[in-house]
Design a protein around this motif. Structure first.
Motif, PDB file in Angstrom:
ATOM      1  N   ASN A 196     -24.428 -42.191 -23.212  1.00 39.48           N
ATOM      2  CA  ASN A 196     -25.202 -43.156 -23.487  1.00 39.48           C
ATOM      3  C   ASN A 196     -25.435 -44.149 -22.331  1.00 39.48           C
ATOM      4  OD1 ASN A 196     -27.448 -44.341 -24.984  1.00 39.48           O
ATOM      5  ND2 ASN A 196     -25.751 -46.087 -25.881  1.00 39.48           N
ATOM      6  N   GLU A 197     -25.468 -43.880 -21.031  1.00 37.64           N
ATOM      7  CA  GLU A 197     -25.494 -44.769 -19.954  1.00 37.64           C
ATOM      8  C   GLU A 197     -26.821 -45.313 -20.140  1.00 37.64           C
ATOM      9  OE1 GLU A 197     -24.609 -42.534 -16.564  1.00 37.64           O
ATOM     10  OE2 GLU A 197     -22.464 -42.512 -16.737  1.00 37.64           O
ATOM     11  N   PRO A 198     -26.776 -46.637 -19.515  1.00 34.20           N
ATOM     12  CA  PRO A 198     -25.783 -47.607 -18.872  1.00 34.20           C
ATOM     13  C   PRO A 198     -25.188 -48.334 -20.132  1.00 34.20           C
ATOM     14  CG  PRO A 198     -27.848 -48.668 -18.578  1.00 34.20           C
ATOM     15  CD  PRO A 198     -28.223 -47.403 -19.347  1.00 34.20           C
ATOM     16  N   TYR A 199     -25.612 -48.173 -21.301  1.00 37.70           N
ATOM     17  CA  TYR A 199     -25.185 -49.155 -22.306  1.00 37.70           C
ATOM     18  C   TYR A 199     -23.656 -49.083 -22.778  1.00 37.70           C
ATOM     19  CZ  TYR A 199     -30.036 -50.016 -21.904  1.00 37.70           C
ATOM     20  OH  TYR A 199     -31.456 -50.019 -21.519  1.00 37.70           O
ATOM     21  N   ASN A 200     -23.215 -47.837 -22.254  1.00 41.02           N
ATOM     22  CA  ASN A 200     -21.782 -47.338 -22.622  1.00 41.02           C
ATOM     23  C   ASN A 200     -20.847 -48.275 -21.952  1.00 41.02           C
ATOM     24  OD1 ASN A 200     -22.614 -46.143 -20.341  1.00 41.02           O
ATOM     25  ND2 ASN A 200     -20.933 -44.647 -20.604  1.00 41.02           N
ATOM     26  N   ARG A 201     -21.299 -48.716 -20.654  1.00 41.72           N
ATOM     27  CA  ARG A 201     -20.352 -49.572 -19.787  1.00 41.72           C
ATOM     28  C   ARG A 201     -20.157 -51.089 -20.306  1.00 41.72           C
ATOM     29  NH1 ARG A 201     -17.353 -45.555 -18.398  1.00 41.72           N
ATOM     30  NH2 ARG A 201     -18.428 -43.801 -17.365  1.00 41.72           N
ATOM     31  N   TYR A 202     -19.044 -51.539 -20.105  1.00 40.44           N
ATOM     32  CA  TYR A 202     -18.968 -53.128 -20.229  1.00 40.44           C
ATOM     33  C   TYR A 202     -19.770 -53.717 -19.043  1.00 40.44           C
ATOM     34  CZ  TYR A 202     -15.387 -52.789 -23.630  1.00 40.44           C
ATOM     35  OH  TYR A 202     -14.656 -52.398 -25.083  1.00 40.44           O
ATOM     36  N   PRO A 203     -20.367 -54.645 -19.335  1.00 36.51           N
ATOM     37  CA  PRO A 203     -21.245 -55.431 -18.200  1.00 36.51           C
ATOM     38  C   PRO A 203     -20.261 -56.321 -17.298  1.00 36.51           C
ATOM     39  CG  PRO A 203     -21.066 -56.828 -20.278  1.00 36.51           C
ATOM     40  CD  PRO A 203     -20.577 -55.669 -20.647  1.00 36.51           C
ATOM     41  N   ASP A 204     -20.775 -56.611 -16.118  1.00 31.83           N
ATOM     42  CA  ASP A 204     -19.869 -57.480 -15.146  1.00 31.83           C
ATOM     43  C   ASP A 204     -19.578 -58.638 -15.878  1.00 31.83           C
ATOM     44  OD1 ASP A 204     -19.119 -58.801 -13.019  1.00 31.83           O
ATOM     45  OD2 ASP A 204     -20.989 -58.674 -11.832  1.00 31.83           O
ATOM     46  N   PRO A 205     -18.029 -58.912 -15.841  1.00 34.61           N
ATOM     47  CA  PRO A 205     -17.850 -60.057 -16.705  1.00 34.61           C
ATOM     48  C   PRO A 205     -18.101 -61.378 -15.813  1.00 34.61           C
ATOM     49  CG  PRO A 205     -15.806 -59.034 -15.523  1.00 34.61           C
ATOM     50  CD  PRO A 205     -17.315 -58.062 -15.431  1.00 34.61           C
ATOM     51  N   THR A 248     -12.427 -54.035  -8.081  1.00 39.79           N
ATOM     52  CA  THR A 248     -13.768 -54.425  -7.458  1.00 39.79           C
ATOM     53  C   THR A 248     -14.245 -53.475  -6.448  1.00 39.79           C
ATOM     54  OG1 THR A 248     -12.648 -55.573  -5.703  1.00 39.79           O
ATOM     55  CG2 THR A 248     -13.548 -56.837  -7.314  1.00 39.79           C
ATOM     56  N   GLY A 249     -15.408 -53.020  -6.206  1.00 38.84           N
ATOM     57  CA  GLY A 249     -15.825 -51.987  -5.424  1.00 38.84           C
ATOM     58  C   GLY A 249     -16.670 -50.942  -5.726  1.00 38.84           C
ATOM     59  N   GLU A 250     -16.818 -49.627  -5.297  1.00 41.28           N
ATOM     60  CA  GLU A 250     -17.591 -48.960  -5.772  1.00 41.28           C
ATOM     61  C   GLU A 250     -16.388 -47.513  -6.375  1.00 41.28           C
ATOM     62  OE1 GLU A 250     -20.793 -48.674  -6.285  1.00 41.28           O
ATOM     63  OE2 GLU A 250     -20.895 -50.748  -5.368  1.00 41.28           O
ATOM     64  N   ALA A 251     -17.019 -47.093  -7.330  1.00 41.37           N
ATOM     65  CA  ALA A 251     -16.251 -45.622  -7.725  1.00 41.37           C
ATOM     66  C   ALA A 251     -17.252 -44.671  -8.346  1.00 41.37           C
ATOM     67  CB  ALA A 251     -15.253 -46.016  -8.837  1.00 41.37           C
ATOM     68  N   MET A 252     -16.657 -43.532  -8.520  1.00 40.75           N
ATOM     69  CA  MET A 252     -17.508 -42.345  -9.102  1.00 40.75           C
ATOM     70  C   MET A 252     -17.336 -42.249 -10.527  1.00 40.75           C
ATOM     71  SD  MET A 252     -17.380 -39.620  -6.282  1.00 40.75           S
ATOM     72  CE  MET A 252     -18.226 -38.256  -7.245  1.00 40.75           C
ATOM     73  N   VAL A 253     -15.967 -42.335 -10.903  1.00 36.97           N
ATOM     74  CA  VAL A 253     -15.555 -41.988 -12.415  1.00 36.97           C
ATOM     75  C   VAL A 253     -14.721 -43.479 -12.902  1.00 36.97           C
ATOM     76  CG1 VAL A 253     -13.977 -40.612 -13.829  1.00 36.97           C
ATOM     77  CG2 VAL A 253     -15.107 -39.750 -11.849  1.00 36.97           C
ATOM     78  N   PHE A 254     -15.181 -43.967 -13.955  1.00 31.53           N
ATOM     79  CA  PHE A 254     -14.416 -44.974 -14.657  1.00 31.53           C
ATOM     80  C   PHE A 254     -13.844 -44.688 -15.925  1.00 31.53           C
ATOM     81  CE2 PHE A 254     -17.718 -47.033 -12.058  1.00 31.53           C
ATOM     82  CZ  PHE A 254     -17.090 -48.310 -11.502  1.00 31.53           C
ATOM     83  N   LEU A 255     -12.482 -44.344 -15.686  1.00 30.01           N
ATOM     84  CA  LEU A 255     -11.685 -44.272 -17.049  1.00 30.01           C
ATOM     85  C   LEU A 255     -10.617 -45.351 -17.496  1.00 30.01           C
ATOM     86  CD1 LEU A 255     -10.792 -40.599 -16.023  1.00 30.01           C
ATOM     87  CD2 LEU A 255     -12.673 -41.557 -17.513  1.00 30.01           C
TER      88      LEU A 255
END
Length: 343
Positions: free
Chosen positions: A40-49, A25-32
């Protein structure tokens, strides 16, 4: 109420799937962390569960704490999850009114759970004693739909709360059409009845049937169980984005509702004036149940005219009825003109 006494044993001991987004939880710059494609942002990211941003907006709209809200793929998802969480297949049962929304039966059948149907009166009223009398120690859920589908009427509030106060399991009140019945929601009663679950939807008054967004309001304990057993990412990012956009259009939705209620009252009167119409039942929904001579023949005629209504003649207590959704004034006029050709 000890919720664990109602839960299936395997659900009590279930260790839920933990997604990458659940663990941070929280803010981040890099998601790995989730093996996503970086393009293909933002659709490359999983949605908030847990759809936190959407829930916060709904919380302000409904005056209900976000922790008391579950969001599903339509209201059908929480219906299915409640049965799967609390009803042991081949052992437990649910009780519902009859006639009512058909998905309670379908979800129970899929899970191998018995459905005990209690008939409404000929005027579609609810008898609390008969409903409670149909339950036993293996009844885990009672389903009520108010305003009811396909009858359109709101069930008696005192009777519903009497059931909630007396029943030892969960009472699920499906309020899909509640926006068309001002002042008749049970949302304000949630705090007094820990076994109460209220379902609402954005499919009807909010005009969002296409994005499939349903709501369940309940105690923190019940919401926690639904979150425990749902699919990790049950609401996609497009649904969440569109919901956030449309939730800002409350004033527009209020105008839609006002117009549809006015059209409903006008249509009820004009349909009553047709010689082959026996009765137009009172409605708190965005549709009318209409009893008429040869409903099936009239349905077939309307289909030939390119007008689709719903034939409910084979439904319990609904012989020779059509369920007619309230459309725009132009659509309603087309229907009326077609029906007048039968005179």
């Amino acid at each position: 109420m000890d919720i664990n006494q109602l839960l299936r044993k395997n659900i009590q001991s279930l260790k839920p799937y933990s997604s990458a987004r659940d663990e941070y939880t929280g803010e981040a710059m890099v998601f790995l962390d989730a093996n996503e494609n970086p393009f293909n942002e933002p659709y490359n990211r999983y949605p908030d569960p847990l759809q936190k941003e959407v829930k916060e907006k709904i919380s302000r709209l409904k005056n209900i704490a976000a922790e008391n809200i579950f969001l599903g793929n339509g209201s059908d998802e929480p219906i299915d999850l409640l049965i799967r969480a609390f009803c042991e297949p081949g052992e437990d049962n649910i009780v519902s009114i009859n006639p009512t929304y058909g998905m309670y039966q379908v979800a129970a059948d899929i899970s191998g759970v018995e459905v005990r149907k209690v008939s409404l009166t000929n005027d579609y009223e609810l008898n609390a004693n008969e409903l409670l009398g149909a339950s036993d120690t293996n009844t885990k859920l009672i389903f009520l739909c108010s305003p009811n589908n396909p009858t359109g009427n709101s069930l008696n509030k005192e009777a519903m709360l009497e059931i909630a106060a007396s029943f030892k399991g969960l009472v699920v009140v499906d309020e899909a059409y509640i926006d068309f019945a001002p002042g008749k929601t049970l949302l304000q009663d949630l705090g007094e009845y820990p076994n109460l679950v209220i379902l609402q939807t954005f499919s009807k008054a909010w005009g969002m049937a296409g994005i499939r967004l349903g709501m369940a309001f309940a105690s923190v304990e019940i919401i926690g169980i639904l979150n425990k057993i749902k699919y990790p990412y049950n609401l996609n990012i497009l649904t969440q984005q569109k919901a956030l956009e449309l939730l800002d259009k409350k004033v527009t939705v209020q105008k839609w509702v006002k117009l549809l209620i006015a059209e409903r009252e006008k249509m009820a009167q004009l349909l009553t004036d047709l010689p082959f119409v026996e009765k137009v039942y009172p409605s708190d929904a965005n549709f009318l149940l209409v009893n008429m001579h040869d409903a099936k023949g009239i349905y077939d005629y309307l289909v030939e005219e390119g007008i689709i209504v719903r034939d409910r003649s084979k439904v319990h207590l609904c012989d020779n009825t059509l369920r007619i959704t309230i459309g725009s004034s132009e659509e309603n006029e087309i229907l009326l003109n077609a029906l007048k050709e039968l005179i």
